[in-house]
Design an enzyme around this catalytic site. Structure first.
Site, PDB file in Angstrom:
ATOM      1  N   ASP A  98       0.632   0.209  -6.079  1.00  0.00           N
ATOM      2  CA  ASP A  98      -0.274   0.671  -7.086  1.00  0.00           C
ATOM      3  C   ASP A  98       0.505   1.284  -8.086  1.00  0.00           C
ATOM      4  O   ASP A  98       1.723   2.273  -7.687  1.00  0.00           O
ATOM      5  CB  ASP A  98      -1.076   1.975  -6.593  1.00  0.00           C
ATOM      6  CG  ASP A  98      -2.425   1.283  -6.146  1.00  0.00           C
ATOM      7  OD1 ASP A  98      -2.455   0.288  -5.868  1.00  0.00           O
ATOM      8  OD2 ASP A  98      -3.367   2.173  -5.316  1.00  0.00           O
ATOM      9  N   HIS A 248       2.950   2.783  -2.884  1.00  0.00           N
ATOM     10  CA  HIS A 248       3.102   3.301  -4.353  1.00  0.00           C
ATOM     11  C   HIS A 248       4.377   2.941  -5.050  1.00  0.00           C
ATOM     12  O   HIS A 248       5.677   3.587  -4.395  1.00  0.00           O
ATOM     13  CB  HIS A 248       2.796   4.941  -4.570  1.00  0.00           C
ATOM     14  CG  HIS A 248       1.345   5.006  -4.479  1.00  0.00           C
ATOM     15  ND1 HIS A 248       0.768   5.042  -3.078  1.00  0.00           N
ATOM     16  CD2 HIS A 248       0.372   5.297  -5.391  1.00  0.00           C
ATOM     17  CE1 HIS A 248      -0.757   5.245  -3.439  1.00  0.00           C
ATOM     18  NE2 HIS A 248      -0.723   5.484  -4.704  1.00  0.00           N
TER      19      HIS A 248
END
Length: 278
Positions: A98, A248
């Site tokens: 992400d 992430h």
């Protein structure tokens, strides 16, 4: 139970009927206790479809090396062209990131992915596209897939209209098109994993496939990054066949350990696939 038998006294029924009722009640209680003890749902004990209520995606890890139980099953999500893992015993990993913003970690991440020839999917927010157009092109040139993490990263479950829902996805699509000259792959990940059956239906209607995950860990707090040991404990201990892994890209820990992490997954017998294969 006491009240139940007191109530029976006032009803004129035979001894055999009482015995049948006792046996049925006992079976029901035993089944309920079994469901709680094992941590698994018994047949018919949960909804046959994804909840219409707003829900945060969650996982329950039952056994090391096995796929965790999600808020919804693989079969239930399939109705909406949605996934959280592959239904396979093959040791394959689908690696996803992400991307909310660039934090100086992408060069290390891309270098590790290239070294191990791992295809990844990056779910990007609108500001990442506008702020890092050259980096985005580099990611695409390296063979990675770019997915839609919405324009502004809102709680999409709070958007009830198709117009508002589409606006968030279309905004990122249009920005991507203007930067790259190509259409964005219709892969969608709900911000913060918050979703509802209505959201999933709207994404499907817009031609999107929705991707949750079957393995992630707390890696997004910039002032409280996990140690290498903490990261490996989760990412090695909970890996499983068909895993969709969420990391992430803003995490410095992820950037620093990725090369070794990929090496150690490979030493465990895992290979890497693309979400396009699903």
């Amino acid at each position: 139970m006491k009240k139940f038998f007191l109530h029976l006294k006032s009803i004129p029924i035979s001894k055999s009927q009482v015995l049948v009722l006792i046996l049925l009640t006992g079976a029901f209680c035993a089944g309920s206790l079994l469901g709680k003890a094992t941590g698994h749902f018994l047949p018919g004990s949960h909804a046959a479809s994804v909840s219409s209520a707003n829900t945060s995606w969650g996982l329950s890890f039952q056994e090391k090396g096995k796929r965790p139980i999600g808020n919804a099953s693989i079969e239930e999500l399939a109705e909406y062209n949605a996934y959280y893992a592959a239904d396979t015993d093959e040791k394959i990993i689908y690696l996803t990131f992400d991307c909310g913003y660039e934090n100086g970690n992408m060069p290390k991440i891309l270098e590790a992915l290239e070294k191990h020839q791992v295809p990844a999917t990056f779910f990007v927010v609108g500001n990442f596209i506008s702020d890092q157009p050259e980096l985005l092109k580099e990611m695409i040139q390296a063979g990675h897939t770019i997915g839609n993490h919405t324009m502004t990263h809102p709680d999409m479950s709070a958007i009830s209209s198709m117009e508002g829902f589409q606006k968030e996805l279309q905004g990122a699509e249009d920005l991507y098109q203007s930067v790259t000259g190509s259409a964005m792959t219709k892969f969608y990940r709900p911000p913060r994993g918050i979703y509802s059956s209505t959201n999933l239906s709207m994404a499907k209607e817009l031609g999107y496939k929705t991707f949750f995950w079957s393995l992630a860990y707390v890696d997004w707090y910039q002032d409280k990054q996990p140690t290498k040991e903490e990261a490996f404990e989760k990412l090695l201990g909970r890996i499983h066949p068909g895993a969709i892994v969420l990391l992430h890209s803003t995490s410095s820990t992820n950037a620093n350990i990725l090369d070794e992490l990929l090496t150690r997954w490979e030493s465990m017998g895992y290979s890497f696939g693309s979400l396009n294969d699903l």
